[in-house]
Write a protein that holds these residues in place. Structure first.
Motif, short mmCIF file in Angstrom:
data_model
loop_
_atom_site.label_atom_id
_atom_site.label_comp_id
_atom_site.label_asym_id
_atom_site.label_seq_id
_atom_site.Cartn_x
_atom_site.Cartn_y
_atom_site.Cartn_z
N ASN A 18 0.82 -1.21 0.00
CA ASN A 18 0.00 0.00 0.00
C ASN A 18 0.85 1.25 0.00
O ASN A 18 0.49 2.26 -0.59
N ALA A 19 1.96 1.19 0.74
CA ALA A 19 2.80 2.37 0.86
C ALA A 19 3.57 2.63 -0.43
O ALA A 19 3.89 3.76 -0.75
N GLN A 20 3.85 1.57 -1.16
CA GLN A 20 4.63 1.72 -2.38
C GLN A 20 3.77 2.26 -3.52
O GLN A 20 2.56 2.09 -3.52
N GLU A 21 4.45 2.85 -4.46
CA GLU A 21 3.76 3.33 -5.63
C GLU A 21 3.34 2.14 -6.49
O GLU A 21 4.10 1.21 -6.70
N ARG A 22 2.10 2.17 -6.98
CA ARG A 22 1.63 1.09 -7.84
C ARG A 22 1.78 1.48 -9.30
O ARG A 22 2.02 2.64 -9.61
N ASP A 23 1.58 0.52 -10.17
CA ASP A 23 1.67 0.74 -11.62
C ASP A 23 0.64 1.79 -12.05
O ASP A 23 -0.55 1.66 -11.77
N TRP A 24 1.13 2.82 -12.74
CA TRP A 24 0.26 3.95 -13.09
C TRP A 24 -0.82 3.61 -14.11
O TRP A 24 -1.78 4.36 -14.26
N SER A 25 -0.65 2.53 -14.87
CA SER A 25 -1.63 2.19 -15.91
C SER A 25 -2.35 0.88 -15.64
O SER A 25 -3.20 0.47 -16.43
N ALA A 26 -2.02 0.20 -14.54
CA ALA A 26 -2.58 -1.14 -14.28
C ALA A 26 -4.05 -1.06 -13.88
O ALA A 26 -4.49 -0.07 -13.28
N PRO A 27 -4.82 -2.10 -14.22
CA PRO A 27 -6.24 -2.12 -13.85
C PRO A 27 -6.46 -2.03 -12.34
O PRO A 27 -5.61 -2.47 -11.57
N GLN A 28 -7.57 -1.46 -11.98
CA GLN A 28 -7.97 -1.33 -10.57
C GLN A 28 -9.48 -1.42 -10.55
O GLN A 28 -10.15 -0.73 -11.32
N LYS A 29 -10.02 -2.22 -9.67
CA LYS A 29 -11.48 -2.31 -9.55
C LYS A 29 -12.04 -0.98 -9.05
O LYS A 29 -11.51 -0.42 -8.09
N VAL A 86 -12.52 5.67 -10.14
CA VAL A 86 -12.52 4.94 -11.41
C VAL A 86 -11.12 4.92 -12.03
O VAL A 86 -10.96 4.60 -13.21
N GLY A 87 -10.10 5.27 -11.23
CA GLY A 87 -8.73 5.38 -11.74
C GLY A 87 -8.04 4.04 -11.88
O GLY A 87 -8.65 2.97 -11.74
N THR A 88 -6.76 4.12 -12.17
CA THR A 88 -5.93 2.92 -12.30
C THR A 88 -5.41 2.52 -10.92
O THR A 88 -5.75 3.15 -9.92
N ALA A 89 -4.54 1.51 -10.90
CA ALA A 89 -3.96 1.07 -9.63
C ALA A 89 -3.03 2.12 -9.02
O ALA A 89 -2.76 2.10 -7.83
N GLY A 90 -2.56 3.08 -9.85
CA GLY A 90 -1.58 4.03 -9.35
C GLY A 90 -1.88 5.50 -9.54
O GLY A 90 -1.17 6.35 -9.01
N ILE A 91 -2.92 5.83 -10.30
CA ILE A 91 -3.26 7.24 -10.55
C ILE A 91 -4.76 7.44 -10.37
O ILE A 91 -5.57 6.70 -10.92
N SER A 92 -5.11 8.50 -9.64
CA SER A 92 -6.53 8.75 -9.33
C SER A 92 -7.31 9.28 -10.52
O SER A 92 -6.81 10.12 -11.28
N ALA A 93 -8.53 8.79 -10.67
CA ALA A 93 -9.54 9.41 -11.53
C ALA A 93 -10.84 9.22 -10.77
O ALA A 93 -11.09 8.14 -10.21
N ILE A 94 -11.65 10.28 -10.71
CA ILE A 94 -12.85 10.26 -9.88
C ILE A 94 -14.07 10.59 -10.73
O ILE A 94 -14.03 11.53 -11.54
N LEU A 95 -15.14 9.83 -10.55
CA LEU A 95 -16.40 10.11 -11.24
C LEU A 95 -17.41 10.62 -10.21
O LEU A 95 -17.65 9.96 -9.19
N VAL A 96 -17.96 11.80 -10.50
CA VAL A 96 -19.01 12.37 -9.64
C VAL A 96 -20.30 12.27 -10.45
O VAL A 96 -20.37 12.80 -11.56
#
Ligand SMILES: [Zn+2]
Length: 280
Positions: free
Chosen positions: A17-28, A39-49
């Motif tokens: 959790n503390a480590q940086e995750r893959d910026w493009s990897a899938p994330q539920k 709705v972002g990836t495993a390493g970069i935030s994207a938020i849907l309102v």
């Protein structure tokens, strides 16, 4: 034996959790609070309102991550064509690289800090960016419009406010809105990156206006009404630890009134350390 095994697993999970995750990897995808969804990836935030009158997406992650974001929006049961606005935190590949593809799939209008509009259109960062020369180009977007500090983006019942937080990029923007759950409304803030990064050849000391921008942005973010903070890089506010705690605690795990201050603090330290190192 079982206890030891689960303790070891928990220790590994904490490290992961503390480590940086893959910026493009899938994330539920998952719900953070009310109509605010990750709705972002495993390493970069994207938020849907979301709202019955359409949705607002904040950030698109990387060019490769756009497919993850699109699939996540659908997985939550929402339609891409109902996304009417895509808001940008800042115009770097890791956060804006996917916006071009997502704009095409949704038809949405892209909104960015006025000083970042050209970069959003071309995918090429200007010389005024402290990281100029070390940045990856990314696909440029169409239908980009600039927003000013304090501007409110409205869509049906949604109202998202733009807060100019320049420094990391000239037009960096932090976004805030309210989300409600069972009648309890919280101030949600998507906090833009506030890290002073640049190649060794770049001296922040030579750019007092940039230093002033950073300091102004720290102050502004600290002063926001902030119950739920989402950092552009999710690990910055322990999103993955919170997600784990939310399994038992529900959305309360994401509520933290000190979070905006906590996000700013390492950014401030980093800038001051950098300035001090340049004096040597
Ligand atoms: Zn960046």
């Amino acid at each position: 034996m079982k206890l030891i095994a689960s303790l070891i697993l928990a220790a590994f999970a904490t490290v992961a959790n503390a480590q940086e995750r893959d910026w493009s990897a899938p994330q539920k995808p998952f719900t953070i609070y009310g109509n605010t969804h990750y709705v972002g990836t495993a390493g970069i935030s994207a938020i849907l309102v979301t709202s019955p009158q359409g949705h607002i997406l904040v950030d698109g992650t990387t060019a490769k991550g756009a497919d993850v974001v699109a699939a996540n929006i659908r997985a939550l049961g929402f339609k891409l064509e109902d996304v009417k606005y895509i808001l940008s935190s800042h115009s770097h590949e890791d956060h804006a690289g996917g916006i071009s593809a997502l704009q095409k799939q949704t038809g949405a209008t892209v909104l960015a800090g006025a000083a970042n509009v050209e970069t959003m259109q071309t995918g090429v960062s200007p010389k005024t960016d402290p990281q100029f020369g070390t940045l990856s180009d990314f696909p440029g977007s169409t239908k980009v419009r600039g927003v000013s500090d304090g501007e409110v983006v409205k869509l049906g019942p949604l109202a998202v406010t733009a807060h100019s937080t320049p420094g990391h990029t000239p037009g960096g923007t932090t976004w805030s809105w309210q989300s409600c759950e069972a009648g309890k409304c919280k101030n949600v803030v998507f906090v833009d990156s506030v890290t002073a990064i640049g190649p060794d050849s770049f001296r922040f000391t030579d750019h007092p206006e940039l230093v002033a921008q950073f300091r102004g942005s720290f102050k502004k973010i600290e002063g926001l009404a902030c119950d739920v903070a989402i950092a552009a890089h999710p690990e910055v506010n322990d999103l993955w630890g919170r997600q784990q705690r939310a399994e038992k605690a529900g959305s309360a795990a994401y509520v933290d009134k000190g979070a905006c201050r906590a996000i700013v603090e390492p950014g401030r330290k980093r800038l001051e350390t950098r300035l001090a190192s340049e004096k040597r």
